[in-house]
Design a protein around this motif. Sequence first.
Motif, PDB file in Angstrom:
ATOM      1  N   PHE A 203       4.579   3.157  -1.447  1.00 32.03           N
ATOM      2  CA  PHE A 203       5.073   2.634  -2.728  1.00 32.03           C
ATOM      3  C   PHE A 203       4.669   3.545  -3.883  1.00 32.03           C
ATOM      4  O   PHE A 203       5.493   3.860  -4.760  1.00 32.03           O
ATOM      5  CB  PHE A 203       4.526   1.222  -2.963  1.00 32.03           C
ATOM      6  N   GLY A 204       3.407   3.968  -3.891  1.00 33.27           N
ATOM      7  CA  GLY A 204       2.950   4.829  -4.983  1.00 33.27           C
ATOM      8  C   GLY A 204       3.648   6.181  -4.986  1.00 33.27           C
ATOM      9  O   GLY A 204       4.052   6.676  -6.047  1.00 33.27           O
ATOM     10  N   ALA A 205       3.824   6.787  -3.809  1.00 35.28           N
ATOM     11  CA  ALA A 205       4.463   8.095  -3.728  1.00 35.28           C
ATOM     12  C   ALA A 205       5.922   8.031  -4.170  1.00 35.28           C
ATOM     13  O   ALA A 205       6.402   8.900  -4.923  1.00 35.28           O
ATOM     14  CB  ALA A 205       4.364   8.639  -2.306  1.00 35.28           C
ATOM     15  N   VAL A 206       6.651   6.999  -3.724  1.00 37.36           N
ATOM     16  CA  VAL A 206       8.057   6.882  -4.104  1.00 37.36           C
ATOM     17  C   VAL A 206       8.192   6.632  -5.600  1.00 37.36           C
ATOM     18  O   VAL A 206       9.098   7.172  -6.257  1.00 37.36           O
ATOM     19  CB  VAL A 206       8.735   5.756  -3.293  1.00 37.36           C
ATOM     20  N   TRP A 207       7.308   5.834  -6.163  1.00 35.99           N
ATOM     21  CA  TRP A 207       7.343   5.600  -7.616  1.00 35.99           C
ATOM     22  C   TRP A 207       7.140   6.904  -8.386  1.00 35.99           C
ATOM     23  O   TRP A 207       7.862   7.182  -9.355  1.00 35.99           O
ATOM     24  CB  TRP A 207       6.280   4.569  -8.003  1.00 35.99           C
ATOM     25  N   LEU A 208       6.179   7.723  -7.952  1.00 33.90           N
ATOM     26  CA  LEU A 208       5.947   9.004  -8.622  1.00 33.90           C
ATOM     27  C   LEU A 208       7.163   9.919  -8.499  1.00 33.90           C
ATOM     28  O   LEU A 208       7.527  10.627  -9.448  1.00 33.90           O
ATOM     29  CB  LEU A 208       4.709   9.687  -8.035  1.00 33.90           C
ATOM     30  N   ILE A 209       7.800   9.922  -7.332  1.00 41.48           N
ATOM     31  CA  ILE A 209       9.000  10.743  -7.148  1.00 41.48           C
ATOM     32  C   ILE A 209      10.111  10.280  -8.081  1.00 41.48           C
ATOM     33  O   ILE A 209      10.811  11.101  -8.703  1.00 41.48           O
ATOM     34  CB  ILE A 209       9.458  10.690  -5.682  1.00 41.48           C
ATOM     35  N   LEU A 210      10.287   8.961  -8.215  1.00 39.78           N
ATOM     36  CA  LEU A 210      11.305   8.443  -9.130  1.00 39.78           C
ATOM     37  C   LEU A 210      11.010   8.842 -10.566  1.00 39.78           C
ATOM     38  O   LEU A 210      11.931   9.165 -11.334  1.00 39.78           O
ATOM     39  CB  LEU A 210      11.380   6.919  -9.009  1.00 39.78           C
ATOM     40  N   LEU A 211       9.748   8.840 -10.951  1.00 37.55           N
ATOM     41  CA  LEU A 211       9.389   9.262 -12.306  1.00 37.55           C
ATOM     42  C   LEU A 211       9.730  10.735 -12.524  1.00 37.55           C
ATOM     43  O   LEU A 211      10.241  11.121 -13.588  1.00 37.55           O
ATOM     44  CB  LEU A 211       7.902   9.027 -12.560  1.00 37.55           C
ATOM     45  N   MET A 212       9.467  11.561 -11.532  1.00 32.85           N
ATOM     46  CA  MET A 212       9.789  12.983 -11.655  1.00 32.85           C
ATOM     47  C   MET A 212      11.291  13.197 -11.777  1.00 32.85           C
ATOM     48  O   MET A 212      11.750  13.994 -12.597  1.00 32.85           O
ATOM     49  CB  MET A 212       9.226  13.754 -10.461  1.00 32.85           C
ATOM     50  N   VAL A 213      12.070  12.485 -10.961  1.00 31.86           N
ATOM     51  CA  VAL A 213      13.520  12.615 -11.034  1.00 31.86           C
ATOM     52  C   VAL A 213      14.042  12.113 -12.374  1.00 31.86           C
ATOM     53  O   VAL A 213      15.005  12.662 -12.929  1.00 31.86           O
ATOM     54  CB  VAL A 213      14.178  11.850  -9.873  1.00 31.86           C
ATOM     55  N   ALA A 214      13.384  11.078 -12.911  1.00 33.33           N
ATOM     56  CA  ALA A 214      13.812  10.512 -14.198  1.00 33.33           C
ATOM     57  C   ALA A 214      13.470  11.414 -15.377  1.00 33.33           C
ATOM     58  O   ALA A 214      13.953  11.188 -16.490  1.00 33.33           O
ATOM     59  CB  ALA A 214      13.187   9.137 -14.401  1.00 33.33           C
ATOM     60  N   GLY A 215      12.639  12.431 -15.159  1.00 30.84           N
ATOM     61  CA  GLY A 215      12.342  13.377 -16.223  1.00 30.84           C
ATOM     62  C   GLY A 215      11.133  13.032 -17.067  1.00 30.84           C
ATOM     63  O   GLY A 215      11.066  13.399 -18.246  1.00 30.84           O
ATOM     64  N   ILE A 216      10.157  12.323 -16.474  1.00 29.45           N
ATOM     65  CA  ILE A 216       8.927  12.037 -17.196  1.00 29.45           C
ATOM     66  C   ILE A 216       8.187  13.347 -17.459  1.00 29.45           C
ATOM     67  O   ILE A 216       8.191  14.261 -16.632  1.00 29.45           O
ATOM     68  CB  ILE A 216       8.050  11.059 -16.388  1.00 29.45           C
ATOM     69  N   SER A 217       7.529  13.453 -18.587  1.00 24.54           N
ATOM     70  CA  SER A 217       6.903  14.700 -19.007  1.00 24.54           C
ATOM     71  C   SER A 217       5.824  15.155 -18.026  1.00 24.54           C
ATOM     72  O   SER A 217       5.146  14.329 -17.406  1.00 24.54           O
ATOM     73  CB  SER A 217       6.274  14.533 -20.396  1.00 24.54           C
ATOM     74  N   PRO A 218       5.647  16.467 -17.863  1.00 25.24           N
ATOM     75  CA  PRO A 218       4.616  16.991 -16.957  1.00 25.24           C
ATOM     76  C   PRO A 218       3.220  16.501 -17.303  1.00 25.24           C
ATOM     77  O   PRO A 218       2.385  16.319 -16.408  1.00 25.24           O
ATOM     78  CB  PRO A 218       4.736  18.509 -17.122  1.00 25.24           C
ATOM     79  N   ARG A 219       2.938  16.300 -18.597  1.00 22.82           N
ATOM     80  CA  ARG A 219       1.614  15.825 -18.989  1.00 22.82           C
ATOM     81  C   ARG A 219       1.347  14.429 -18.421  1.00 22.82           C
ATOM     82  O   ARG A 219       0.261  14.151 -17.906  1.00 22.82           O
ATOM     83  CB  ARG A 219       1.502  15.801 -20.514  1.00 22.82           C
ATOM     84  N   VAL A 220       2.348  13.567 -18.506  1.00 19.01           N
ATOM     85  CA  VAL A 220       2.199  12.212 -17.962  1.00 19.01           C
ATOM     86  C   VAL A 220       2.048  12.269 -16.445  1.00 19.01           C
ATOM     87  O   VAL A 220       1.232  11.550 -15.849  1.00 19.01           O
ATOM     88  CB  VAL A 220       3.401  11.332 -18.361  1.00 19.01           C
ATOM     89  N   MET A 221       2.850  13.128 -15.788  1.00 19.71           N
ATOM     90  CA  MET A 221       2.760  13.246 -14.343  1.00 19.71           C
ATOM     91  C   MET A 221       1.378  13.754 -13.919  1.00 19.71           C
ATOM     92  O   MET A 221       0.824  13.304 -12.902  1.00 19.71           O
ATOM     93  CB  MET A 221       3.836  14.194 -13.818  1.00 19.71           C
TER      94      MET A 221
END
Length: 411
Positions: A203-221
């Motif tokens: 669940f955590g890994a897929v959520w992070l992948i979705l955030l990356m695809v959505a364009g969340i800033s590198p600092r937040v990631m």
Amino acid sequence: MTDVWRSGGLGPGGVSMKARVEQQLGRASRSPLGIWFRDIDRVLLLIAFLLIAIGLVAVAAGSPASAQRYSDAAHQVPPMYYFWRQVGWVGVSVPVLLVVSMLPVHVARRMALLGALACLVCLAAVPLIGVDANGARRWIGYGFAQFQPSEFLKPFFIVSTAWILSLRAQDDKLPVMAITAAITGLIVFLLMLQPDFGQTIVFGAVWLILLMVAGISPRVMAALGAAGIGGIISAYLFYDTARARIDSFLFGDAAAGAADSYQTDMAHAVLTAGGIFGRGPGAGTVKFRLPEAHTDYIYAVVGEEFGLIACAVIALLFMALVVRVLVKLLEEDDAFRLLAAAGLVSQFGVQAMISMAVNTGLAPSKGMTLPFISYGGSSMIALSIGMGLLLAFTRRNPYLARSSYGTGWSG
């Protein structure tokens, strides 16, 4: 019947069988079945069916070992018990996969939102009324009607999260990351109560992948990555099961978690016992000392009986599944479709990678099935729902307007 087909012989109503099939599935067909067959990604569908077929063969190979392990003087489990049960689950799951793949996008989205809410309620009820098995409480229900809410929640959670994140395309001020973080945090908390560390990672890994695809800033990631590392350290310090499994993975039998080291060591021994080409169907012997040969460690059983080449083929099929979807998404301009399809295929890829890493000794032991390969009713049906949703969101029709499939924001 074959002669009638080849000769174009007449069937009922004076229409040849070949003509009837072409009427239903040909390019000129306007029937729902014909439109579906024309629009569906048949390569993805073929990969799914290949994995399911390989899974049946693998469960047939692992069933005798598990049947022997769970047999005693009072109750003898037939050698092919798990195989025939898996055949039944596949018979239920394949129609589910096909029906879900036919859903219009807006209907599939609504189904996922309602399903996520229902599964979240069931997940919250597991600590209260769940069924204990192997030291964990992950199941709910009674007898044949037992199911694992976390398995069904995964595809619904992914689609729901994709929908929330896609709203950012309309209004970038919406706190979509905070909303999805709160939902994911609640799910992680409920999973750790069971406990289920493996599903928590998915669940955590897929959520992070979705955030990356959505364009969340590198600092937040980067901050989220640091938080993830902190979470793993916290699990090691305060979660006994995680600490035992990490210790056994890093330090072997000298650690307190020697039982978990035995599982991973035995899985590696079974995996490599067949060499390149395997010992042959039903000829495996080391598998009889392997716990959960039909579920968590079925990849190792494939290695013993069919060889490392067969294991490589399975890995390549999962890679082909992921690559196929990602290539199709390069031309996707609908935010929701992009996120939903990327998240769903990420689930298959992450879960397969973790399962194979555990079987090969590259990761600590954890309860993680190999998608479509391992035995399990809840797993098979839930994975079929996820694959059906993936096929629904990757449908393409070059002849009809996309709006006819409900891809707009309304609804």
